[in-house]
Design a protein around this motif. Sequence first.
Motif, short mmCIF file in Angstrom:
data_model
loop_
_atom_site.label_atom_id
_atom_site.label_comp_id
_atom_site.label_asym_id
_atom_site.label_seq_id
_atom_site.Cartn_x
_atom_site.Cartn_y
_atom_site.Cartn_z
N SER A 27 0.84 -1.21 0.00
CA SER A 27 0.00 0.00 0.00
C SER A 27 0.87 1.25 0.00
O SER A 27 0.60 2.21 -0.75
CB SER A 27 -0.93 0.00 1.22
N TYR A 28 1.90 1.24 0.84
CA TYR A 28 2.78 2.40 0.88
C TYR A 28 3.43 2.63 -0.48
O TYR A 28 3.54 3.76 -0.96
CB TYR A 28 3.86 2.23 1.95
N LEU A 31 0.72 4.08 -2.84
CA LEU A 31 0.26 5.41 -2.43
C LEU A 31 1.39 6.43 -2.51
O LEU A 31 1.14 7.61 -2.80
CB LEU A 31 -0.31 5.35 -1.01
N SER A 32 2.60 6.01 -2.25
CA SER A 32 3.72 6.95 -2.29
C SER A 32 4.18 7.24 -3.70
O SER A 32 5.01 8.13 -3.91
CB SER A 32 4.89 6.41 -1.45
N SER A 34 2.65 8.76 -5.78
CA SER A 34 2.19 10.10 -6.13
C SER A 34 2.98 11.20 -5.44
O SER A 34 2.66 12.38 -5.60
CB SER A 34 0.70 10.25 -5.79
N GLY A 166 0.64 7.31 -9.58
CA GLY A 166 -0.43 7.00 -8.63
C GLY A 166 -1.62 7.92 -8.68
O GLY A 166 -2.17 8.29 -7.65
N PRO A 170 -2.80 10.21 -3.21
CA PRO A 170 -3.16 8.90 -2.65
C PRO A 170 -4.67 8.72 -2.51
O PRO A 170 -5.17 7.61 -2.65
CB PRO A 170 -2.46 8.90 -1.28
N GLU A 171 -5.39 9.81 -2.26
CA GLU A 171 -6.84 9.71 -2.12
C GLU A 171 -7.49 9.25 -3.43
O GLU A 171 -8.42 8.44 -3.44
CB GLU A 171 -7.44 11.06 -1.70
N MET A 173 -6.04 7.48 -5.72
CA MET A 173 -5.67 6.08 -5.91
C MET A 173 -6.61 5.18 -5.11
O MET A 173 -7.12 4.17 -5.61
CB MET A 173 -4.22 5.87 -5.49
N MET A 174 -6.86 5.55 -3.85
CA MET A 174 -7.71 4.71 -3.00
C MET A 174 -9.16 4.70 -3.49
O MET A 174 -9.84 3.67 -3.41
CB MET A 174 -7.65 5.21 -1.55
N HIS A 789 0.02 15.59 0.50
CA HIS A 789 0.28 14.14 0.55
C HIS A 789 0.72 13.77 1.95
O HIS A 789 1.75 14.22 2.43
CB HIS A 789 1.37 13.78 -0.46
#
Length: 844
Positions: A27-28, A31-32, A34, A166, A170-171, A173-174, A789
């Motif tokens: 996940s990191y 998410l990272s 981006s 990404g 991260p938002e 992406m999620m 971020h």
Amino acid sequence: MWRLLSRLMRWVLMSVLLLALFLGGLSYYFLSRSLPSYNTAVTLPDLRGETEIVRDARAVPHIFAKTDYDGFFALGFVHAQDRLWQMEMRRRIARGQMTELIGWMADWAGRREYLLRIDETMRAIDLQGSAERSLAHFSPEARRHLEAYAAGVNAWLGVVNDEALGRGAPELMMLGATVDRWTPADSIAALKLTAMLLSGGIYQELRRARYLVALGPELTADLFPEDQSSAVIGLPREEAVLPFASPERIARALPEDWPLPHDPIAKSGASNAWAISAARSSSNAPLLAADPHLPLSAPSIWYVARVEFPGIGVIGGTIPGIPAVLIGRNASIGWGLTTLAADTQDLFIEKVNPDNPDEYLTPEGWRPFEKRVEPIALGDGTAVEVVLRRTRHGPVLPLSWQRIAEVTPDGHVAAVAATLLSDEDRTLEAVMTMMRAPDVESAQRIAPLVTAPTQNVIIADRNGIAQFAVGAVPLRDTASRLQGRVPVPGWQAENDWVGLMRAPELPAVIDPPSGAVANANNRITDAPFPRHLTHDWPEDWRMRRIRKLLDGRDFHSLAGFQAIQNDTVSEMARTVLPLIAQPLWSRLQSEQEGPRRAALEKFAQWNGDMDAFLAEPLIFVAWMRALVRRLTAEKLGDLAGGYAGIRPQFLMRVFRNEGGAAARWCVLPDEPEPTRDPMETCRKIARRALNDAVGALANRYGEDMSNWRWGRAHQAVHNHVPLGFTPLHVLSNIRHESGGGRDTIKRGLFRGNGPNPYENIHAGGLRVVYDFADLDRSVYAMATGQSGHFFSRHYDDFIEDWRSGEYQPLSLDRSDAEAGSVGITVLRPMLKDPLADLTGQAPQ
């Protein structure tokens, strides 16, 4: 057997741990992706010339452009690079698309219907449509600047796609969300959304209407006392105000807030700004300070940026999505803004034709609604259609908005008129122009372009200081009985607006003899209706404190202005506390030992400082809240929850017995009416309320009063939206102890309801001080950090300085930016193929 089971359990636990670590690491990683690189070179289309972006030690971008176009382009690029999620979320709010974006989160919280109602309201208001229509009125130069900014945002979206970064945040992406291309109208809509945040006129009208219906004019006048220094007429009679409403329409208490950053129409802003002339400055040059107050969030609403255009550089606070420095300085001038609480909105109750629901009544007879049907996507592949209507006054609001059905009779609808919905709004053009003005006079000439939000501009150059109001303020008919105070019948011509006031008709002062200008959202005119600007001027406690501190010294310095910005003494507490506590202090010797006596003894030594390390602010706020609750709960019933708080004007009216208010509110069931002394009853209620307060605090913080601390209860809450309201809040939210209060210069407005009523949710997220003796000595402080971020080290690296009152340089000296720089980004234009110009296409 037990040994085997033990080994099996260890193996299972180890496997779960390894799986959790693997999933967390994966996940990191995604998410990272981006997280942007600040030390790079990028070749981009639509750029005119090579542009450098120097990131200083706090990742503040310093843009060095060779053309105006490239300066705005690069500003759009860095806004999207650091705050793409915040830009997209605000755009979705303005467009009424939040259900599509975070509908599954609304389901998880059981609030999809509430979120859908917000979207329906925003679709009805149609900020995006208004923005698109306004764009046609911008000058060609301003449109080019907006197009350049949009091209910069879209250039970053291209980089994200090309380099698989990404989805840019991260938002996104999620959520699996896609981002449309940015347009010039999106920037105009972003400013209109900000104007909506800073406007509260129709909210005030609804509140006043509810209380008038339930209580009548006399009690409502006690609850919301009018400023006695103005020449306004008293509250209208109940039957003249709402002939079509009834007490039965007053329903449940206010619902809990869904975790949007704000209900865009319900809250208004607050700010401080002041300036002194050279004659009152220790540096022999003007000084100016400003700190706008807005809801706290993570990241901050604000984003500091510097753009070096050809011939002039500008630096200060921006809001991502808006291509302008809203509060800042250039090499010649510096400015701050405060919200002018002008009444720029009205609610019109429109009568629907009982024989034809597609028509409503006007002074000339029945007229058809303007209608459109729009689908609202729900985020799960489905959509609902909503029918949206508009009258001659403006959009028809859904009856679910702010429980507006309570004051809207059957067979009627409510339409809103608001200056921010003007289709000829050139406010953003004015802001983009003013930030590059060479002097105060030039900036003032731009003021008539501003429509919304209405603001006080505090401005200075090396030669002087000024304050002037900007924006469009409705002129109401002198025959109007209701004067815009409550929802009005839309079919009565007397309630229509008859024009707009703009600068230079609005109040202004240049180089006053006192050598100082200041504003803290306080009254700026005593003009009677209809040029009164508003009936609902905010309380002036902060202004009283600013004036006291400015008048307390013959000369001021840069450091002195910083100290004033961080002042936490409440003039409200210094005024209200003695009024209520004096009778209790006079009987202090007869008080038994206990928490009530201990609290009174503390108050006797307190100077009103809302310091985070003191217990007195906590006890005072708890006492005033308990006192308001005891005085009003029985009469207000279901309305009591919406009135909870300190309410100093109400308390002063009651405890000074103005207009016989004490007899109306100080009532105890066990006191016989004929022998009752209202003021003695008020004192009894005050004592009981103090018992309530210290008892509740003891239950929460322990019996030992020495362990009570205002900062512990008054934590500044910087919540991420929407992750801050999910289990991921541990990654995204920022909390810390804070001082100040609702009425202090260092503002810290507390929530007022819920399980944590003292939390600080509204404060000065940006502070600036300019010294015109050497403008590169100017300073700023900002909450949270530049990056949006939550894995970035620049997500919260400002927070400790902001909390402790420390500042950073606000300099246009390139060497200051390069000292400790975290990277330099070079934007290069994509070279055209010369053959493409000849053949119309590039060679294969």
